[in-house]
Design a protein around this motif. Structure first.
Motif, PDB file in Angstrom:
ATOM      1  N   ALA A  14       0.540  -1.027  -0.050  1.00 19.01           N
ATOM      2  CA  ALA A  14      -0.182  -0.067  -0.200  1.00 19.01           C
ATOM      3  C   ALA A  14       0.887   1.587   0.168  1.00 19.01           C
ATOM      4  CB  ALA A  14      -1.238   0.025   0.673  1.00 19.01           C
ATOM      5  N   ASN A  15       2.165   1.268  -0.235  1.00 16.60           N
ATOM      6  CA  ASN A  15       2.977   2.213   0.256  1.00 16.60           C
ATOM      7  C   ASN A  15       3.493   3.099  -0.818  1.00 16.60           C
ATOM      8  OD1 ASN A  15       2.911   1.111   3.660  1.00 16.60           O
ATOM      9  ND2 ASN A  15       3.472   3.143   3.764  1.00 16.60           N
ATOM     10  N   VAL A  16       3.212   1.633  -1.789  1.00 18.97           N
ATOM     11  CA  VAL A  16       4.363   2.623  -3.460  1.00 18.97           C
ATOM     12  C   VAL A  16       3.597   2.459  -4.644  1.00 18.97           C
ATOM     13  CG1 VAL A  16       6.603   0.883  -4.422  1.00 18.97           C
ATOM     14  CG2 VAL A  16       6.407   0.745  -1.646  1.00 18.97           C
ATOM     15  N   LEU A  17       3.895   3.195  -4.770  1.00 21.73           N
ATOM     16  CA  LEU A  17       3.146   3.739  -6.037  1.00 21.73           C
ATOM     17  C   LEU A  17       4.417   3.581  -7.112  1.00 21.73           C
ATOM     18  CD1 LEU A  17       2.420   7.114  -5.847  1.00 21.73           C
ATOM     19  CD2 LEU A  17       0.515   5.452  -5.563  1.00 21.73           C
ATOM     20  N   GLY A  18       3.840   3.556  -8.512  1.00 24.47           N
ATOM     21  CA  GLY A  18       4.564   3.406  -9.561  1.00 24.47           C
ATOM     22  C   GLY A  18       5.103   4.735 -10.301  1.00 24.47           C
ATOM     23  N   GLY A  19       6.346   4.718 -10.969  1.00 21.00           N
ATOM     24  CA  GLY A  19       6.824   6.174 -11.808  1.00 21.00           C
ATOM     25  C   GLY A  19       7.812   6.220 -12.482  1.00 21.00           C
ATOM     26  N   VAL A  20       7.664   6.836 -13.150  1.00 23.75           N
ATOM     27  CA  VAL A  20       9.017   7.189 -14.053  1.00 23.75           C
ATOM     28  C   VAL A  20       9.379   8.518 -14.056  1.00 23.75           C
ATOM     29  CG1 VAL A  20       8.453   4.528 -16.079  1.00 23.75           C
ATOM     30  CG2 VAL A  20       7.474   6.768 -16.622  1.00 23.75           C
ATOM     31  N   PHE A  73       3.216   9.079 -13.037  1.00 22.91           N
ATOM     32  CA  PHE A  73       3.257   8.006 -11.649  1.00 22.91           C
ATOM     33  C   PHE A  73       1.429   7.648 -11.766  1.00 22.91           C
ATOM     34  CE2 PHE A  73       2.211  11.867 -10.585  1.00 22.91           C
ATOM     35  CZ  PHE A  73       1.619  11.720  -8.994  1.00 22.91           C
ATOM     36  N   GLY A  74       1.515   6.530 -11.120  1.00 24.75           N
ATOM     37  CA  GLY A  74       0.472   6.073 -10.423  1.00 24.75           C
ATOM     38  C   GLY A  74       0.246   5.003  -9.978  1.00 24.75           C
ATOM     39  N   GLU A  75      -0.909   4.491  -8.983  1.00 22.15           N
ATOM     40  CA  GLU A  75      -1.142   3.300  -8.630  1.00 22.15           C
ATOM     41  C   GLU A  75      -0.996   2.026  -9.623  1.00 22.15           C
ATOM     42  OE1 GLU A  75      -1.874   3.440  -5.712  1.00 22.15           O
ATOM     43  OE2 GLU A  75      -3.181   5.345  -5.030  1.00 22.15           O
ATOM     44  N   LEU A  76       0.184   1.247  -8.553  1.00 19.88           N
ATOM     45  CA  LEU A  76       0.212  -0.306  -9.444  1.00 19.88           C
ATOM     46  C   LEU A  76      -1.319  -0.779 -10.343  1.00 19.88           C
ATOM     47  CD1 LEU A  76       2.959  -1.315  -7.137  1.00 19.88           C
ATOM     48  CD2 LEU A  76       3.081  -0.418  -9.946  1.00 19.88           C
ATOM     49  N   PHE A  92       7.607  21.511 -14.112  1.00 19.74           N
ATOM     50  CA  PHE A  92       7.646  20.491 -14.830  1.00 19.74           C
ATOM     51  C   PHE A  92       6.700  19.315 -15.097  1.00 19.74           C
ATOM     52  CE2 PHE A  92       9.128  19.099 -10.712  1.00 19.74           C
ATOM     53  CZ  PHE A  92       8.068  18.003  -9.998  1.00 19.74           C
ATOM     54  N   ASP A  93       6.312  19.052 -16.077  1.00 20.63           N
ATOM     55  CA  ASP A  93       5.529  18.315 -16.482  1.00 20.63           C
ATOM     56  C   ASP A  93       5.110  16.393 -15.711  1.00 20.63           C
ATOM     57  OD1 ASP A  93       5.329  19.663 -18.681  1.00 20.63           O
ATOM     58  OD2 ASP A  93       7.199  18.180 -20.265  1.00 20.63           O
ATOM     59  N   VAL A  94       3.790  16.912 -15.184  1.00 20.43           N
ATOM     60  CA  VAL A  94       3.449  15.517 -14.804  1.00 20.43           C
ATOM     61  C   VAL A  94       2.107  14.873 -15.141  1.00 20.43           C
ATOM     62  CG1 VAL A  94       2.120  14.792 -12.280  1.00 20.43           C
ATOM     63  CG2 VAL A  94       3.883  17.108 -12.481  1.00 20.43           C
ATOM     64  N   ASP A  95       2.523  13.554 -15.220  1.00 24.15           N
ATOM     65  CA  ASP A  95       1.106  12.795 -15.723  1.00 24.15           C
ATOM     66  C   ASP A  95       0.829  11.610 -14.894  1.00 24.15           C
ATOM     67  OD1 ASP A  95      -0.353  11.135 -16.864  1.00 24.15           O
ATOM     68  OD2 ASP A  95       0.931  11.037 -18.160  1.00 24.15           O
ATOM     69  N   THR A 149      -1.358   9.043 -14.211  1.00 25.61           N
ATOM     70  CA  THR A 149      -1.631   7.819 -15.578  1.00 25.61           C
ATOM     71  C   THR A 149      -2.482   7.124 -14.429  1.00 25.61           C
ATOM     72  OG1 THR A 149      -1.496   6.337 -16.613  1.00 25.61           O
ATOM     73  CG2 THR A 149       0.602   6.503 -15.827  1.00 25.61           C
ATOM     74  N   ASP A 150      -3.184   5.782 -15.072  1.00 18.52           N
ATOM     75  CA  ASP A 150      -4.034   5.092 -14.814  1.00 18.52           C
ATOM     76  C   ASP A 150      -3.911   3.721 -14.748  1.00 18.52           C
ATOM     77  OD1 ASP A 150      -4.450   4.842 -17.039  1.00 18.52           O
ATOM     78  OD2 ASP A 150      -6.643   4.766 -16.562  1.00 18.52           O
ATOM     79  N   ALA A 151      -2.229   3.864 -16.069  1.00 20.21           N
ATOM     80  CA  ALA A 151      -1.677   2.881 -16.862  1.00 20.21           C
ATOM     81  C   ALA A 151       0.264   2.558 -16.315  1.00 20.21           C
ATOM     82  CB  ALA A 151      -1.718   3.045 -17.964  1.00 20.21           C
ATOM     83  N   ILE A 152       0.808   3.042 -15.091  1.00 18.19           N
ATOM     84  CA  ILE A 152       2.268   3.112 -14.917  1.00 18.19           C
ATOM     85  C   ILE A 152       2.804   1.995 -15.306  1.00 18.19           C
ATOM     86  CG2 ILE A 152       2.314   2.324 -12.954  1.00 18.19           C
ATOM     87  CD1 ILE A 152       3.669   4.923 -14.041  1.00 18.19           C
ATOM     88  N   VAL A 153       1.928   1.176 -14.891  1.00 21.16           N
ATOM     89  CA  VAL A 153       2.852   0.034 -15.092  1.00 21.16           C
ATOM     90  C   VAL A 153       3.636  -0.353 -16.608  1.00 21.16           C
ATOM     91  CG1 VAL A 153       3.145  -2.725 -14.697  1.00 21.16           C
ATOM     92  CG2 VAL A 153       2.114  -1.828 -13.356  1.00 21.16           C
TER      93      VAL A 153
END
Length: 313
Positions: free
Chosen positions: A118-124, A148-151, A171-174, A176-180
């Motif tokens: 629960a503590n970790v998001l995905g991001g690039v 970034f987004g929820e995994l 800076f640009d921020v997205d 997303t619901d498709a981070i993986v």
């Protein structure tokens, strides 16, 4: 929102610095030497988007962390992840969100195992930056973005809140619901770029000018893409088109940071960008024309490991 940026290097320093300059409550987790240097010189950004200096840099040492932060922004090198987790662990509480911007996928397994799913998001992150001799952050192109987004792809209040804080940095921020999917796509592109520029010790333009260069890059891109497809994340047509525009640009000076690490005699992320991709390749994946014929991805990884063996890294 209390934000802890782990390190004040080229990536974390850039994004954290931009947010701090915009008034966000940003603290950098650093070692004593970096803390002293930042106190003396400030955090300096040299960028096509505008130079800036953050004079009053808030820093903290691991031993000084006395309460959890709301957001931990993690952008260390993959080979430093274990020590980084030890360093920022005191800053993680039940409601802390960790946003990693590392390459590949293995770091997600390690972060979730230690701090909970629960503590970790995905991001690039999408940026080309480095530190110069004075430890100033130098942005080499005008690209600067965090995706970034929820995994699990869910939309959440915490993602919306984090996105709002990040956007203040300009800076640009997205969100997303498709981070993986996007993490896999970046991995495919990076492995292709790093594998080809390291294997041939040349930039994209030089490789394309050599006999068989274009075919080699294309084959490596397809090989890396096949691994992503095997995990249900085939590279989308729009991403493939953008990637090929960069990978097949005649005269391009584009290289991977891994090649710059090799040229500077530094440690690389070869195990994490190339090696881990090889480990995830399905057992029935296509290989060379014979069992003894290595693929380009295998050759690229062997090349990097031979460099590390020679340098004792």
């Amino acid at each position: 929102m209390r934000i802890l940026v782990v390190g004040a290097g080229a990536v974390g320093g850039y994004f954290g610095g931009r947010m701090a300059l915009a008034g966000q409550n940003v603290t950098f987790l650093v070692r004593e030497a970096r803390a002293a240097q930042l106190a003396a010189d400030g955090l300096v950004i040299k960028s096509p988007r505008g130079d800036a200096t953050l004079a009053d840099v808030k820093t903290v040492l691991t031993s000084q962390i006395d309460s959890p932060y709301d957001l931990v922004l993690l952008s260390c090198k993959a080979y430093d992840l274990d020590s980084a987790m030890d360093a920022f662990a005191p800053a993680v509480g039940p409601s802390t969100t960790i946003l990693p911007m590392l390459n590949g996928m293995r770091h997600l397994d390690l972060l979730r195992a230690r701090f909970g799913n629960a503590n970790v998001l995905g991001g690039v992150c999408l940026i080309a930056a480095t530190l110069d001799a004075s430890r100033a952050i130098v942005q080499m192109t005008d690209m600067h973005a965090i995706v970034f987004g929820e995994l699990d792809g869910a939309k959440s209040a915490r993602v919306e809140a984090i996105a709002a804080a990040l956007r203040t940095g300009g800076f640009d921020v997205d969100a997303t619901d498709a981070i993986v999917q996007q993490m896999w796509e970046k991995w495919v592109f990076l492995a292709t770029l790093a594998g080809s520029t390291c294997l041939f010790r040349a930039n994209v333009g030089n490789i394309l000018a050599a006999p068989g260069g274009e075919a080699a890059i294309r084959a490596l891109f397809d090989e890396c893409g096949a691994v992503a497809a095997a995990y249900g994340h085939a590279v989308r047509a729009s991403f493939a088109e953008r990637s090929r525009a960069m990978l097949f640009a005649s005269g391009s000076s584009l290289t991977a940071s891994m090649l710059r690490d090799i040229e500077n005699g530094l440690r690389t992320e070869g195990d994490h960008v190339l090696g881990d991709l090889l480990k995830r390749r399905p057992a029935n994946a296509a290989v060379g024309s014979a069992a003894t014929t290595p693929t380009l991805l295998e050759l690229a990884y062997t090349h990097v490991k031979a460099y590390e063996a020679r340098h004792g890294r």
